[in-house]
Design a protein around this motif. Structure first.
Motif, mmCIF file in Angstrom:
data_model
loop_
_atom_site.group_PDB
_atom_site.id
_atom_site.type_symbol
_atom_site.label_atom_id
_atom_site.label_comp_id
_atom_site.label_asym_id
_atom_site.label_seq_id
_atom_site.Cartn_x
_atom_site.Cartn_y
_atom_site.Cartn_z
ATOM 1 N N LEU B 310 0.822 -1.212 0.000
ATOM 2 C CA LEU B 310 0.000 0.000 0.000
ATOM 3 C C LEU B 310 0.861 1.271 0.000
ATOM 4 O O LEU B 310 0.326 2.380 0.122
ATOM 5 N N ALA B 311 2.173 1.098 -0.138
ATOM 6 C CA ALA B 311 3.066 2.252 -0.008
ATOM 7 C C ALA B 311 2.713 3.362 -0.990
ATOM 8 O O ALA B 311 2.826 4.550 -0.675
ATOM 9 N N ALA B 312 2.268 2.990 -2.185
ATOM 10 C CA ALA B 312 1.965 3.999 -3.204
ATOM 11 C C ALA B 312 0.494 4.409 -3.184
ATOM 12 O O ALA B 312 0.058 5.215 -4.003
ATOM 13 N N SER B 313 -0.272 3.836 -2.278
ATOM 14 C CA SER B 313 -1.705 4.157 -2.212
ATOM 15 C C SER B 313 -1.937 5.350 -1.290
ATOM 16 O O SER B 313 -1.154 5.592 -0.372
ATOM 17 N N PRO B 314 -3.034 6.079 -1.530
ATOM 18 C CA PRO B 314 -3.327 7.260 -0.717
ATOM 19 C C PRO B 314 -3.910 6.873 0.644
ATOM 20 O O PRO B 314 -5.071 7.124 0.926
ATOM 21 N N VAL B 315 -3.081 6.249 1.452
ATOM 22 C CA VAL B 315 -3.485 5.802 2.783
ATOM 23 C C VAL B 315 -2.734 6.652 3.796
ATOM 24 O O VAL B 315 -1.544 6.916 3.618
ATOM 25 N N ASP B 316 -3.425 7.086 4.852
ATOM 26 C CA ASP B 316 -2.780 7.942 5.849
ATOM 27 C C ASP B 316 -2.362 7.214 7.106
ATOM 28 O O ASP B 316 -1.481 7.680 7.831
ATOM 29 N N ALA B 317 -3.017 6.089 7.419
ATOM 30 C CA ALA B 317 -2.686 5.372 8.653
ATOM 31 C C ALA B 317 -3.145 3.931 8.528
ATOM 32 O O ALA B 317 -4.074 3.622 7.779
ATOM 33 N N TYR B 318 -2.458 3.062 9.288
ATOM 34 C CA TYR B 318 -2.780 1.633 9.272
ATOM 35 C C TYR B 318 -3.201 1.178 10.671
ATOM 36 O O TYR B 318 -2.590 1.584 11.666
#
Lengths: 458, 458
Positions: B310-318
């Protein structure tokens, strides 16, 4: 590990006399955050039905084993927010002052029905049905799942090992590969699912489980010679003890053991090497030396597959460590706790379910039965209904066993499921219901569940 | 899960004021059986050195992370045989009356040196060195291994996830997939290894770890509409909260969330579906709606590989659950506790080691150093010696960091390693030493350890 050491006694006093810590904060923060919001919008006491179930069986196994129920009932008695817990919540502003007041008075006053501990389960089986106001029931989610997911994972692995071992005794000795308190729960779960003893003394004290164990490699290394170590052990524990014979050379170890103990030596333990080969060699050597009644226990990195592979080897007992306490590749049973029904504004019941991809669930309160054909289970029959009154007359299959019992009645746990007596009952129940499995249910391979889950409308 | 909820405060009182149960029977029976025999043959007080180490890294990983040390020191304070424990041992004839008398007076009076909590370790690293009489030191085996094996397994998985997440915040939310008390330890271990928060409230109370969480699917299902649920949550928690938007249809969920909250909504959480696809769609929709600052948290069955993907995905937190608390495929670190040296009859030290197939160990007391080249670690240098006095002058490598500190000095634990302060120190130490890893140490693939273990004779 020897046959003489397992000892079975009821504990002298109930475990509840030990100092008990509150279990109330063994809880995900969002449970309290939801109570906070529910107290504010008036939904906190809305009657709800939550269900604890597994969507699938861990590791593509043939059946699951319910374990942990008796522990949950005991922790439920300790699920009270005391001064320390309330101070933490207040001082860290986890919830509002109103919610702190609600929690101060909290105890679960609802009802929990569910599968007996030791029962088998399948995908969708309603293992627990928790009924109460939203707030009082939602807050049990984390604790219930923690206990059931861990204990059932261990029990499932243990049951498979017990099937693989057949009539040969199995001992659990994995405490060192599990967190210190989980180890006690793991010993308990393994015993319910067919193990005969544990190395864990606290499991003996609290749950009345037989304990076993004689000596480690350190015992041999402590002494100047293996012979001295063996002689001292026999002086202390008697000739019926089990000697660990693989610290140095196994062939010499066996020779020394019999020279010191004579042919009446109770047993030898092998903890390394290629076990089928080594066990056969040790058996031949013991027999040559006349020690034909000396038993062989093996304990090296066993799991259900290694145990099955030793079926034709001259092994008398197994000790299992890491694999049983870690669920043999499936360390959690993966059960979930979902809202399945709630009262609507008009007082009627509404079935609810989320529709999330791959995680959908089936709404509605459920009644569960195992249908049988001449003693062999044929299906997990689940009757779904919005109306509680309708459900108990449903699914009146002529040869079906109702699977749910009342575990907590208006806040009061049924004490017969708790303590060492609860463990004994669960172990007996498990042995009984495992006999109902069809033959394909005994296979160790990854495949479909042994029984289909069949839903019917009530 | 929102940015505003993690809260960091020192607990108001030391955790030791809570009711504490004895840890003395969290012990394999054979430890006490050996003490029984050793008291009889005169070897019980023979000076011994035990070592706790891993033969290999779990899961063929690049490094291990030491965790649990602070918990061990605390449990060591409670490792006393009280009336309940002694009564069990006596009444069930686990040991002789002489041994019961010995245990009644027992407390560990020896010395423990070892790696700091949070330190990296490699195959053979002497993580703990326990020195004392045979009986007093052997009896700590099970407890020490239980704690270190569990906590280090979680920390190792957590460190890999932390590496994969980079600068994005990580929260631990796996309590429901771990036994109830292990869950608290797991939250602590994950925090030491780089996680920023936990869902577990007891971990917040006892260890001072920031807690987080807002709402589950049950919150949405409790209400007649998703809109009502969102509105109530915002009323209670403010517009900066995180709304769970995948109970029904994600696209509608996002639209409803922004309609209710406006574009100042703090965040949305996605707990299902193919995350790279869904995250991209949700980000695009939020941006279209003008909610360009609304954060996206993902929480569905993540492990280090899914996080990396998910490194290139627009995710802010896991948010990570099952995989971190179960060690992401390696639920135990597999460490062992072995006698490595003892005094002989002449008062001199003797190195000892077993020769069992595949399980041989290296005798002798050890001193450990991490050699560095311009700040990057190059080896785990282990000096082996029978003589304690020789060892500290050995391996005087010009650019080496000594890895062992005194944790327990003649029975007294160093309190600076305990409690919330110990957790903070361990977390800081871990962050520091992870910077020393060579680049290949950051890879997630199965392979050789990032550093070679080099033994030298002292």
């Amino acid at each position: 590990m020897t046959r003489e050491t397992p000892q079975r006694h009821a504990p002298l006093r109930p475990a509840t006399e030990a100092p008990r810590a509150s279990s109330a904060l063994l809880t995900d923060r969002y449970e309290l955050t939801m109570i906070d919001a529910a107290l504010r919008d008036g939904t906190a006491s809305r009657p709800c039905v939550f269900e604890l179930f597994g969507r699938r069986l861990p590791g593509a196994r043939r059946f699951g084993v319910v374990a942990g129920t008796g522990r949950l009932l005991q922790e439920l008695r300790d699920f009270r927010f005391g001064d320390d817990e309330l101070r933490y919540l207040r001082d860290h502003r986890v919830v509002s002052a109103d919610t702190v007041a609600f929690l101060e008075d909290y105890r679960f006053r609802g009802t929990i029905r569910g599968y007996r501990e030791g029962e088998l389960y399948f995908p969708g089986s309603p293992i627990l049905t928790v009924e109460g106001g939203f707030a009082e029931a939602v807050v049990l989610e984390t604790l219930a799942l923690s206990i059931l997911n861990h204990d059932s994972a261990v029990a499932n692995a243990a049951a498979r090992m017990s099937i693989a071992a057949g009539d040969r005794p199995l001992a659990e000795m994995g405490s060192r590969r599990a967190a210190e308190r989980s180890a006690v729960a793991a010993a308990r779960a393994a015993y319910i699912a067919g193990f005969g003893a544990t190395s864990n003394l606290e499991a003996g004290r609290i749950w009345g489980i037989p304990t076993m164990g004689t000596a480690a490699h350190a015992w041999t290394l402590l002494h100047d010679t293996e012979e001295q170590a063996f002689r001292s052990q026999i002086d202390a524990l008697g000739v019926d003890t089990t000697l660990l014979i693989d610290t140095y050379d196994i062939r010499e170890g066996v020779a020394t053991a019999i020279r010191v103990a004579g042919t009446a030596l109770g047993g030898v333990r092998i903890d390394s090497g290629d076990l089928p080969t080594v066990a056969a060699e040790v058996r031949a050597q013991l027999d040559e030396l006349g020690a034909t009644n000396t038993r062989i226990t093996v304990t090296s990195d066993l799991d259900e597959f290694a145990i099955a592979a030793l079926a034709a080897s001259p092994v008398d007992a197994y000790g299992v460590g890491t694999s049983v306490v870690t669920g043999s590749g499936a360390p959690t049973a993966g059960m979930v706790y979902k809202l399945v029904a709630r009262q609507g504004g008009d007082g009627g019941w509404v079935s609810v379910a989320k529709a999330s991809a791959d995680k959908s669930s089936k709404g509605g309160r459920k009644a569960a039965f195992r249908t049988l054909d001449r003693g062999t289970a044929t299906s997990e029959l689940i009757a779904v209904s919005d109306g509680f009154e309708k459900i108990h007359t449903a699914a009146a299959h002529p040869d079906a066993r109702a699977l749910q019992v009342t575990l907590v009645d208006r806040g009061e746990p049924d004490a017969s499921f708790e303590g060492p007596a609860g463990v004994d009952a669960a172990r007996a129940h498990h042995a009984l219901v495992r006999e109902e499995l069809p033959v394909k249910g005994l296979a160790l391979s990854r495949s479909e569940p042994a029984l289909p889950t069949v839903y019917i409308d009530a």
